[in-house]
Design a protein around this motif. Sequence first.
Motif, PDB file in Angstrom:
ATOM      1  N   ASP A 175       0.814  -1.213   0.000  1.00  0.00           N
ATOM      2  CA  ASP A 175       0.000   0.000   0.000  1.00  0.00           C
ATOM      3  C   ASP A 175       0.851   1.268   0.000  1.00  0.00           C
ATOM      4  O   ASP A 175       0.437   2.286  -0.546  1.00  0.00           O
ATOM      5  N   ILE A 176       2.019   1.221   0.624  1.00  0.00           N
ATOM      6  CA  ILE A 176       2.901   2.386   0.720  1.00  0.00           C
ATOM      7  C   ILE A 176       4.341   1.942   0.464  1.00  0.00           C
ATOM      8  O   ILE A 176       4.792   0.934   1.004  1.00  0.00           O
ATOM      9  N   THR A 177       5.049   2.713  -0.360  1.00  0.00           N
ATOM     10  CA  THR A 177       6.467   2.472  -0.620  1.00  0.00           C
ATOM     11  C   THR A 177       7.240   3.752  -0.321  1.00  0.00           C
ATOM     12  O   THR A 177       6.850   4.827  -0.748  1.00  0.00           O
ATOM     13  N   MET A 178       8.337   3.588   0.425  1.00  0.00           N
ATOM     14  CA  MET A 178       9.223   4.718   0.733  1.00  0.00           C
ATOM     15  C   MET A 178      10.608   4.408   0.191  1.00  0.00           C
ATOM     16  O   MET A 178      11.114   3.303   0.373  1.00  0.00           O
ATOM     17  N   SER A 179      11.212   5.386  -0.463  1.00  0.00           N
ATOM     18  CA  SER A 179      12.539   5.236  -1.029  1.00  0.00           C
ATOM     19  C   SER A 179      13.499   6.207  -0.334  1.00  0.00           C
ATOM     20  O   SER A 179      13.223   7.401  -0.254  1.00  0.00           O
ATOM     21  N   ASP A 180      14.606   5.677   0.189  1.00  0.00           N
ATOM     22  CA  ASP A 180      15.630   6.474   0.880  1.00  0.00           C
ATOM     23  C   ASP A 180      16.895   6.420   0.035  1.00  0.00           C
ATOM     24  O   ASP A 180      17.794   5.627   0.289  1.00  0.00           O
ATOM     25  N   ILE A 181      16.981   7.264  -0.985  1.00  0.00           N
ATOM     26  CA  ILE A 181      18.058   7.231  -1.975  1.00  0.00           C
ATOM     27  C   ILE A 181      19.438   7.376  -1.334  1.00  0.00           C
ATOM     28  O   ILE A 181      20.363   6.649  -1.676  1.00  0.00           O
ATOM     29  N   ASP A 182      19.598   8.313  -0.410  1.00  0.00           N
ATOM     30  CA  ASP A 182      20.923   8.539   0.178  1.00  0.00           C
ATOM     31  C   ASP A 182      21.158   7.738   1.461  1.00  0.00           C
ATOM     32  O   ASP A 182      22.195   7.891   2.111  1.00  0.00           O
ATOM     33  N   GLU A 183      20.205   6.872   1.827  1.00  0.00           N
ATOM     34  CA  GLU A 183      20.306   5.975   2.970  1.00  0.00           C
ATOM     35  C   GLU A 183      20.630   6.721   4.267  1.00  0.00           C
ATOM     36  O   GLU A 183      21.376   6.240   5.107  1.00  0.00           O
ATOM     37  N   ASP A 184      20.023   7.903   4.441  1.00  0.00           N
ATOM     38  CA  ASP A 184      20.247   8.679   5.661  1.00  0.00           C
ATOM     39  C   ASP A 184      19.142   8.487   6.689  1.00  0.00           C
ATOM     40  O   ASP A 184      19.161   9.104   7.745  1.00  0.00           O
ATOM     41  N   GLY A 185      18.164   7.636   6.393  1.00  0.00           N
ATOM     42  CA  GLY A 185      17.074   7.375   7.311  1.00  0.00           C
ATOM     43  C   GLY A 185      15.848   8.229   7.080  1.00  0.00           C
ATOM     44  O   GLY A 185      14.826   8.049   7.730  1.00  0.00           O
ATOM     45  N   THR A 186      15.933   9.177   6.154  1.00  0.00           N
ATOM     46  CA  THR A 186      14.796  10.028   5.820  1.00  0.00           C
ATOM     47  C   THR A 186      14.390   9.754   4.376  1.00  0.00           C
ATOM     48  O   THR A 186      15.197   9.958   3.470  1.00  0.00           O
ATOM     49  N   PRO A 187      13.156   9.267   4.149  1.00  0.00           N
ATOM     50  CA  PRO A 187      12.745   8.941   2.778  1.00  0.00           C
ATOM     51  C   PRO A 187      12.642  10.175   1.887  1.00  0.00           C
ATOM     52  O   PRO A 187      12.121  11.199   2.306  1.00  0.00           O
ATOM     53  N   GLU A 188      13.186  10.051   0.686  1.00  0.00           N
ATOM     54  CA  GLU A 188      13.074  11.121  -0.309  1.00  0.00           C
ATOM     55  C   GLU A 188      11.748  11.031  -1.056  1.00  0.00           C
ATOM     56  O   GLU A 188      11.248  12.034  -1.547  1.00  0.00           O
ATOM     57  N   GLN A 189      11.200   9.831  -1.175  1.00  0.00           N
ATOM     58  CA  GLN A 189       9.957   9.615  -1.909  1.00  0.00           C
ATOM     59  C   GLN A 189       9.043   8.706  -1.117  1.00  0.00           C
ATOM     60  O   GLN A 189       9.485   7.704  -0.563  1.00  0.00           O
ATOM     61  N   VAL A 190       7.766   9.046  -1.071  1.00  0.00           N
ATOM     62  CA  VAL A 190       6.738   8.190  -0.484  1.00  0.00           C
ATOM     63  C   VAL A 190       5.597   8.150  -1.489  1.00  0.00           C
ATOM     64  O   VAL A 190       5.097   9.198  -1.899  1.00  0.00           O
ATOM     65  N   VAL A 191       5.212   6.932  -1.914  1.00  0.00           N
ATOM     66  CA  VAL A 191       4.147   6.796  -2.909  1.00  0.00           C
ATOM     67  C   VAL A 191       3.132   5.753  -2.465  1.00  0.00           C
ATOM     68  O   VAL A 191       3.448   4.855  -1.686  1.00  0.00           O
ATOM     69  N   ASP A 192       1.923   5.892  -2.958  1.00  0.00           N
ATOM     70  CA  ASP A 192       0.904   4.860  -2.773  1.00  0.00           C
ATOM     71  C   ASP A 192       1.233   3.697  -3.697  1.00  0.00           C
ATOM     72  O   ASP A 192       1.664   3.897  -4.823  1.00  0.00           O
ATOM     73  N   GLY A 193       1.031   2.478  -3.228  1.00  0.00           N
ATOM     74  CA  GLY A 193       1.273   1.294  -4.050  1.00  0.00           C
ATOM     75  C   GLY A 193       2.694   0.787  -3.929  1.00  0.00           C
ATOM     76  O   GLY A 193       3.448   1.179  -3.047  1.00  0.00           O
ATOM     77  N   ASP A 194       3.082  -0.088  -4.860  1.00  0.00           N
ATOM     78  CA  ASP A 194       4.379  -0.769  -4.767  1.00  0.00           C
ATOM     79  C   ASP A 194       5.533   0.020  -5.392  1.00  0.00           C
ATOM     80  O   ASP A 194       6.662  -0.429  -5.378  1.00  0.00           O
ATOM     81  N   GLY A 195       5.267   1.187  -5.921  1.00  0.00           N
ATOM     82  CA  GLY A 195       6.333   2.026  -6.480  1.00  0.00           C
ATOM     83  C   GLY A 195       7.058   1.395  -7.657  1.00  0.00           C
ATOM     84  O   GLY A 195       8.183   1.760  -7.965  1.00  0.00           O
ATOM     85  N   GLY A 196       6.417   0.412  -8.307  1.00  0.00           N
ATOM     86  CA  GLY A 196       7.050  -0.277  -9.423  1.00  0.00           C
ATOM     87  C   GLY A 196       7.949  -1.427  -8.979  1.00  0.00           C
ATOM     88  O   GLY A 196       8.665  -2.000  -9.790  1.00  0.00           O
ATOM     89  N   LEU A 197       7.904  -1.759  -7.689  1.00  0.00           N
ATOM     90  CA  LEU A 197       8.744  -2.822  -7.133  1.00  0.00           C
ATOM     91  C   LEU A 197       7.886  -3.841  -6.378  1.00  0.00           C
ATOM     92  O   LEU A 197       7.932  -3.921  -5.161  1.00  0.00           O
ATOM     93  N   PRO A 198       7.104  -4.656  -7.084  1.00  0.00           N
ATOM     94  CA  PRO A 198       6.259  -5.609  -6.390  1.00  0.00           C
ATOM     95  C   PRO A 198       7.090  -6.688  -5.687  1.00  0.00           C
ATOM     96  O   PRO A 198       8.136  -7.101  -6.208  1.00  0.00           O
ATOM     97  N   PRO A 199       6.680  -7.091  -4.489  1.00  0.00           N
ATOM     98  CA  PRO A 199       7.396  -8.158  -3.787  1.00  0.00           C
ATOM     99  C   PRO A 199       7.211  -9.498  -4.484  1.00  0.00           C
ATOM    100  O   PRO A 199       6.261  -9.672  -5.255  1.00  0.00           O
ATOM    101  N   ALA A 200       8.126 -10.415  -4.217  1.00  0.00           N
ATOM    102  CA  ALA A 200       8.035 -11.744  -4.789  1.00  0.00           C
ATOM    103  C   ALA A 200       6.771 -12.433  -4.263  1.00  0.00           C
ATOM    104  O   ALA A 200       6.341 -12.195  -3.139  1.00  0.00           O
ATOM    105  N   ALA A 201       6.164 -13.257  -5.078  1.00  0.00           N
ATOM    106  CA  ALA A 201       4.970 -13.999  -4.658  1.00  0.00           C
ATOM    107  C   ALA A 201       5.340 -14.940  -3.527  1.00  0.00           C
ATOM    108  O   ALA A 201       6.386 -15.572  -3.538  1.00  0.00           O
ATOM    109  N   VAL A 202       4.476 -15.005  -2.545  1.00  0.00           N
ATOM    110  CA  VAL A 202       4.723 -15.857  -1.385  1.00  0.00           C
ATOM    111  C   VAL A 202       3.990 -17.151  -1.519  1.00  0.00           C
ATOM    112  O   VAL A 202       2.942 -17.235  -2.030  1.00  0.00           O
TER     113      VAL A 202
END
Length: 82
Positions: free
Chosen positions: A55-82
């Motif tokens: 439902d929510i994807t956060m991307s932390d490009i510089d890995e500083d602990g603060t997300p640069e992007q927060v989007v609804d959905g998988d952000g184009g990166l769906p998890p592997a099927a379980v």
Amino acid sequence: MSENETVETRGDQRIELLVGDTNNDGKPDLWAIDTDGDGKADVFQFDTNGDGKVDITMSDIDEDGTPEQVVDGDGGLPPAAV
């Protein structure tokens, strides 16, 4: 946040460093992902309603602990099927 937006990542891999079941329903609902192979999470995903979909994807490009992007959905990166 907007639906179906793609998040920017540090690389193009999907190495799941952590997959968690935070509500104890037997299904994953939290993912911490390393996209560049450095062993540090730079994408975090959450299933907030228990339907098995991100439902929510956060991307932390510089890995500083603060997300640069927060989007609804998988952000184009769906998890592997379980």
